[in-house]
Design an enzyme around this catalytic site. Structure first.
Site, PDB file in Angstrom:
ATOM      1  N   CYS A   1      -1.567  -0.403  -4.035  1.00 38.78           N
ATOM      2  CA  CYS A   1      -0.727  -0.296  -5.840  1.00 38.78           C
ATOM      3  C   CYS A   1      -1.552  -1.400  -6.943  1.00 38.78           C
ATOM      4  O   CYS A   1      -2.026   0.015  -7.760  1.00 38.78           O
ATOM      5  CB  CYS A   1       0.316  -1.623  -5.126  1.00 38.78           C
ATOM      6  SG  CYS A   1       1.868  -1.875  -6.764  1.00 38.78           S
TER       7      CYS A   1
ATOM      8  N   ASN B   1      -2.752  -8.570   2.157  1.00 36.98           N
ATOM      9  CA  ASN B   1      -1.867  -8.204   1.504  1.00 36.98           C
ATOM     10  C   ASN B   1      -2.613  -5.989   2.638  1.00 36.98           C
ATOM     11  O   ASN B   1      -2.947  -5.733   1.484  1.00 36.98           O
ATOM     12  CB  ASN B   1      -1.542  -7.333   0.652  1.00 36.98           C
ATOM     13  CG  ASN B   1      -0.397  -6.190  -0.224  1.00 36.98           C
ATOM     14  OD1 ASN B   1      -0.477  -5.118   0.879  1.00 36.98           O
ATOM     15  ND2 ASN B   1      -0.154  -6.360  -1.298  1.00 36.98           N
TER      16      ASN B   1
ATOM     17  N   LYS C   1      -6.160  -5.669   0.258  1.00 37.59           N
ATOM     18  CA  LYS C   1      -5.835  -4.850  -1.087  1.00 37.59           C
ATOM     19  C   LYS C   1      -7.266  -6.427  -2.204  1.00 37.59           C
ATOM     20  O   LYS C   1      -6.466  -7.742  -2.138  1.00 37.59           O
ATOM     21  CB  LYS C   1      -4.507  -5.152  -1.763  1.00 37.59           C
ATOM     22  CG  LYS C   1      -3.945  -5.287  -3.074  1.00 37.59           C
ATOM     23  CD  LYS C   1      -2.217  -4.986  -2.974  1.00 37.59           C
ATOM     24  CE  LYS C   1      -2.083  -4.366  -4.435  1.00 37.59           C
ATOM     25  NZ  LYS C   1      -0.259  -5.185  -4.665  1.00 37.59           N
TER      26      LYS C   1
ATOM     27  N   GLU D   1       3.112   0.682   0.013  1.00 34.73           N
ATOM     28  CA  GLU D   1       2.579  -0.605   0.336  1.00 34.73           C
ATOM     29  C   GLU D   1       3.580  -1.690   1.601  1.00 34.73           C
ATOM     30  O   GLU D   1       4.847  -1.325   0.821  1.00 34.73           O
ATOM     31  CB  GLU D   1       1.872  -1.555  -0.717  1.00 34.73           C
ATOM     32  CG  GLU D   1       1.631  -2.598  -1.091  1.00 34.73           C
ATOM     33  CD  GLU D   1       1.478  -3.216  -2.487  1.00 34.73           C
ATOM     34  OE1 GLU D   1       2.711  -3.121  -2.678  1.00 34.73           O
ATOM     35  OE2 GLU D   1       0.944  -3.823  -2.903  1.00 34.73           O
TER      36      GLU D   1
ATOM     37  N   GLU E   1       2.130 -12.207  -5.150  1.00 35.79           N
ATOM     38  CA  GLU E   1       1.884 -11.696  -4.142  1.00 35.79           C
ATOM     39  C   GLU E   1       0.115 -12.428  -4.980  1.00 35.79           C
ATOM     40  O   GLU E   1      -0.439 -13.094  -3.209  1.00 35.79           O
ATOM     41  CB  GLU E   1       0.870 -10.529  -4.625  1.00 35.79           C
ATOM     42  CG  GLU E   1       1.745  -9.280  -4.073  1.00 35.79           C
ATOM     43  CD  GLU E   1       1.322  -7.964  -4.596  1.00 35.79           C
ATOM     44  OE1 GLU E   1       0.278  -7.318  -3.769  1.00 35.79           O
ATOM     45  OE2 GLU E   1       1.556  -7.536  -5.485  1.00 35.79           O
TER      46      GLU E   1
ATOM     47  N   ASN F   1       4.808  -0.098  -4.728  1.00 37.57           N
ATOM     48  CA  ASN F   1       5.562  -0.764  -5.061  1.00 37.57           C
ATOM     49  C   ASN F   1       5.795  -1.097  -6.815  1.00 37.57           C
ATOM     50  O   ASN F   1       5.070  -2.765  -6.761  1.00 37.57           O
ATOM     51  CB  ASN F   1       5.702  -1.998  -3.923  1.00 37.57           C
ATOM     52  CG  ASN F   1       7.082  -1.941  -3.155  1.00 37.57           C
ATOM     53  OD1 ASN F   1       7.879  -2.351  -2.255  1.00 37.57           O
ATOM     54  ND2 ASN F   1       5.775  -1.861  -2.016  1.00 37.57           N
TER      55      ASN F   1
HETATM   56  N1  CDV Z   1       2.829  -4.188  -6.281  1.00 36.42           N
HETATM   57  C1  CDV Z   1       2.079  -3.841  -7.030  1.00 36.42           C
HETATM   58  O1  CDV Z   1       0.600  -4.310  -7.196  1.00 36.42           O
HETATM   59  N2  CDV Z   1       2.429  -4.302  -8.267  1.00 36.42           N
HETATM   60  C2  CDV Z   1       1.878  -4.026  -9.761  1.00 36.42           C
HETATM   61  C3  CDV Z   1       3.102  -4.753 -10.186  1.00 36.42           C
HETATM   62  C4  CDV Z   1       3.333  -5.743 -10.367  1.00 36.42           C
HETATM   63  C5  CDV Z   1       2.445  -4.260 -11.708  1.00 36.42           C
HETATM   64  C6  CDV Z   1       1.752  -2.379 -10.033  1.00 36.42           C
HETATM   65  O2  CDV Z   1      -0.137  -2.067 -10.377  1.00 36.42           O
HETATM   66  O3  CDV Z   1       2.494  -1.744  -9.590  1.00 36.42           O
END
Ligand code: CDV
Length: 311
Positions: free
Chosen positions: A172, A110, A127, A47, A146, A197
């Site tokens: 993510c 995103n 996203k 990501e 975000e 991430n």
């Molecule tokens: N980049 C993300 O979406 N990170 C989230 C963190 C903040 C919990 C994740 O779900 O990994």
């Protein structure tokens, strides 16, 4: 005829705040070359793979935020990825921050894309589950903005015919939500790609910090099994600007088993031969949706966002 897709999970180590996109792209092209040497059909990158994970900083100047966004794809700095795809005959999945002008309106997402072996974008995802918070919260060791910098994706959870199968995308935080997998599962997904991430420290509930790796894998292994799909999940890992990011990028079979996993928190390629026909072992049996699902009892899932009070 077997439908084996050789997939590379191309984990990236940290990207510093002052690193350029061209530097990141050079690292990614190197991973694509390694993938070619291992006969990959496609590689999956993380990501927001072109820059440092910028939502960890509060920036009041929108121009400073917008400097992390792509206004065109490919642009001058990302074109080498597309050229490498054509030269090497390898597709890729890439996560990046997308800025689009729609009339008077500037929109920021995103985003991830799938690019085929001819260097053509065949799918785009924005996203949907944005984690974090809207306002500056100085009590945190680092921000997760975000919710401030992006709007929720407006394209739904899509699938595309690519690499001989049905391919879906997520990003993510989406991987923590069963709805993500089920919608893709109902669209017949066979190969799901996602980048992440994930900081090891979660400021609101630090008592779960030691469970980050466990939670990462438990949700994806369940999602793979319950929907009979391969999952390729790829981290940006390591200590990035003082923030430790989870590694353990992995490739998961439709049985829920992890068949390959990164063992470093730097740039690393892992590879697996994904036999898409193995999805049928699950999709035609234990989770044969059309035979066993009872959707009339699942209405609440789409009718309510929060919990309905117990009478
Ligand atoms: N980049 C993300 O979406 N990170 C989230 C963190 C903040 C919990 C994740 O779900 O990994």
């Amino acid at each position: 005829m077997t439908r084996i897709v050789t997939v590379g999970a191309a984990q990236l180590g940290p990207i510093a705040r002052n690193e350029t996109r061209s530097q990141a792209v050079r690292r990614m092209v190197d991973l694509m070359r390694q993938a070619k040497a291992k006969s990959c059909d496609v590689v999956v990158f993380p990501e927001l793979a072109l820059t440092t994970f910028f939502p960890r900083w509060f920036m009041s100047d929108q121009a400073e935020v917008d400097a992390y966004f792509e206004r065109e794809m490919p642009g001058p700095e990302t074109r080498p990825l597309f050229e490498a795809a054509v030269d090497l005959g390898i597709g890729f999945y890439l996560g990046y921050a997308e800025l689009v002008e729609e009339g008077e309106r500037t929109r920021r997402f995103n985003t991830s894309i799938i690019v085929d072996k001819a260097g053509k974008i065949v799918g785009k995802y924005r996203k949907i589950h944005l984690p974090g918070h809207h306002e500056h919260e100085p009590w945190r060791a680092f921000q997760h903005l975000e919710k401030r910098y992006f709007e929720p994706g407006d394209l739904g959870f899509g699938v595309w015919r690519a690499f001989g199968g049905i391919v879906g995308m997520a990003l993510c935080n989406d991987r923590r939500w069963p709805e993500t997998y089920r919608v893709l599962g109902l669209k017949g997904v066979e190969l799901m790609m996602l980048g992440y991430n994930t900081p090891l420290h979660y400021p609101p509930v630090p008592e779960h910090d030691h469970l980050q790796a466990f939670h990462n894998h438990i949700v994806m292994q369940a999602g793979a099994y319950q929907n009979g799909t391969w999952i390729v999940a790829v981290a940006k890992a390591g200590r990035e600007e003082g923030c430790d990011l989870l590694g353990q990028s992995c490739i998961i079979a439709p049985t829920g088993e992890i068949v390959a996993m990164c063992s470093t928190i730097g740039d690393e390629l892992i590879v697996a031969d994904c036999d898409l026909d193995r999805c049928k072992e699950i999709k035609d049996n234990v989770f044969r949706f059309d035979y066993y699902r009872q959707p009339e009892h699942y209405r609440l899932i789409v009718e309510t966002k929060g919990v309905v009070p117990c009478p």
